[in-house]
Enzyme design. Structure first.
Site, short mmCIF file in Angstrom:
data_model
loop_
_atom_site.label_atom_id
_atom_site.label_comp_id
_atom_site.label_asym_id
_atom_site.label_seq_id
_atom_site.Cartn_x
_atom_site.Cartn_y
_atom_site.Cartn_z
N TYR A 136 35.92 -0.92 77.30
CA TYR A 136 37.34 -0.86 76.95
C TYR A 136 38.01 -2.11 77.51
O TYR A 136 37.73 -2.50 78.65
CB TYR A 136 38.00 0.38 77.56
N GLU B 271 44.76 -4.17 72.40
CA GLU B 271 43.84 -3.16 72.94
C GLU B 271 42.57 -3.15 72.11
O GLU B 271 42.62 -2.90 70.90
CB GLU B 271 44.49 -1.77 72.93
#
Ligand code: GDP
Ligand code: MN
Length: 397
Positions: free
Chosen positions: A118, A206
């Site tokens: 992530y 993101e």
């Protein structure tokens, strides 16, 4: 302004960030053509079909599917395009899918395992720095990781004056447990990602997952990008990226009318001048036991025309059971606002079927109150803030 995955990936790619390659398609035919082209260009035999909507968690909702043949590309694309996609991040009705991204399959088997990370770049308002947040636990819901295993989330603060320094990018690659070629690839990836974030005036990038392929390449498989609206004047080429189909239609209309409107879940419509007063008004409604249906700042000039537009926009929300108008007459005199409200009300005929409470304070407030009280309309005036909130409560009960 939020972007679609494919648009975010285009920006990433233009700054040298490696991405999972894909082509956007509006229908099943285009999807098949896109798949063929990707096979020609990348050699991929499998494709992943991904719904393009402004919401995450698409995989969980059935909006991301693997196709192992052109036939499957066609079937899956026609299944996904036109569907109402419900994910943990959409409302219960979901979002209509208008297009898909046909992408190369990058989870191919190889000598070593694939690995999902992530990574996001965002503004840390607390420190006035940019921040890279990253984790070894990619591919899944980061909120869950933050809750259950917070020690697996790392943060790297970046001074915007110096930008991301190479030693910081190496620290990130190290913390992600990489070595050798994957380590070098990650350093390059992070440096390019930060540059993309910085130069595009984004407020969020993101990437979940960032993938380490089985041949040790690092690439962005997903991209959620938000560009700062206030910087759009510097990026004329981004303006076309806006997809108003993804936005709340009432908010779009309000924006076009020059009103600052945010749709909320409650039942008390608010019409206020000034963002600070609007926030205070919402607090007051809540304190009195109600729920604001919207944030609406009509700005400095609350004349009849603007008040009428504001009325019409508030009334589009079927949940609104009462409207609280709270206006401070500083530059604009209260009696003019009051006249505006009365005129707008009369202009709208019987469109307004719910009670309205008006609080006007400031220059000529007393004349304004008289105007409202003598108008013969279903409008109640209030002088004090608390009185206004109590009257709203009374009409709701
Ligand atoms: P999200 O669910 O909206 O976050 O969409 P993502 O773009 O993150 O995709 C969801 C999941 O699809 C990823 O976490 C991957 O596990 C999977 N996925 C994405 N690309 C590929 C691919 O090329 N091949 C395979 N087999 N799976 C993929
Ligand atoms: Mn994702």
């Amino acid at each position: 302004m939020n972007l679609h995955e494919y648009q975010g990936k285009d920006i990433l790619s233009s700054f040298g960030v490696r991405i999972q390659r894909g082509i956007v398609a509006q229908n099943a035919q285009e999807a098949v053509a896109a798949a063929k082209q990707l096979t020609d260009e990348t050699g991929t035999s499998w494709h992943i079909i991904k719904a393009q909507v402004h919401a995450g968690g698409r995989g969980k909702g059935g909006g991301v599917k693997l196709a192992k043949s052109l036939q499957e590309v066609e079937t899956i694309a026609s299944q996904i395009i036109g569907m109402q996609l419900i994910t943990p991040q959409t409302s219960a009705e979901g979002k209509k899918v208008h297009q898909v991204l046909v992408a190369e399959d990058v989870y191919y088997p190889g000598e070593s395992e694939t690995d999902e990370f992530y990574m996001s770049v965002l503004l840390n308002r607390g420190t006035g720095h940019n921040m890279i947040m990253y984790s070894t636990e990619g591919g899944m819901d980061i909120e869950t990781v933050a809750e259950e295993t917070p020690h697996l989330i790392f943060k790297e603060e970046i001074d915007p004056a110096t930008g991301l320094l190479p030693f910081q990018a190496r620290r990130i690659a190290f913390n992600l447990g990489l070595s050798g070629m994957a380590f070098k690839e990650m350093v390059k990836f992070v440096m390019a990602l930060y540059k993309a974030y910085d130069k595009s005036d984004a407020s969020l990038f993101e990437i979940n997952p960032v993938l380490k392929t089985s041949d040790n390449k690092i690439m962005a498989v997903d991209a959620k990008v938000t560009i700062d609206d206030n910087a759009l004047y510097r990026h004329k080429d981004y303006i076309d990226l806006r997809d108003i189909r993804e936005e709340n239609p009432i908010e779009v209309e309000a924006k076009e009318a020059g009103l600052n409107y945010v749709d909320l879940d409650g039942n008390v419509g608010c019409m206020v001048n000034g963002a600070g007063l609007a926030m205070a008004t919402m607090d007051l409604i809540k304190q009195a036991g109600g729920e604001p249906a919207n944030f609406l700042d009509v700005g400095g000039t609350a004349d009849a025309e603007r008040v009428e537009i504001a009325f019409r926009i508030i009334l589009k929300d079927p949940n609104v059971k009462a409207i609280l108008i709270n206006i401070f007459g500083g530059i604009v005199r209260c009696d003019r606002v009051a006249q505006g409200i009365v005129d707008a009300y009369k202009n709208m005929g019987d469109a307004i079927k719910i009670p309205i409470i008006v609080r006007l304070q400031g220059t000529n407030a007393d004349i304004a109150k008289e105007l409202i009280d003598n108008s013969g309309l279903d409008v109640q005036s209030a002088v004090e803030f608390q009185e206004a909130a109590d009257k709203v409560q009374a009409v709701l009960n």
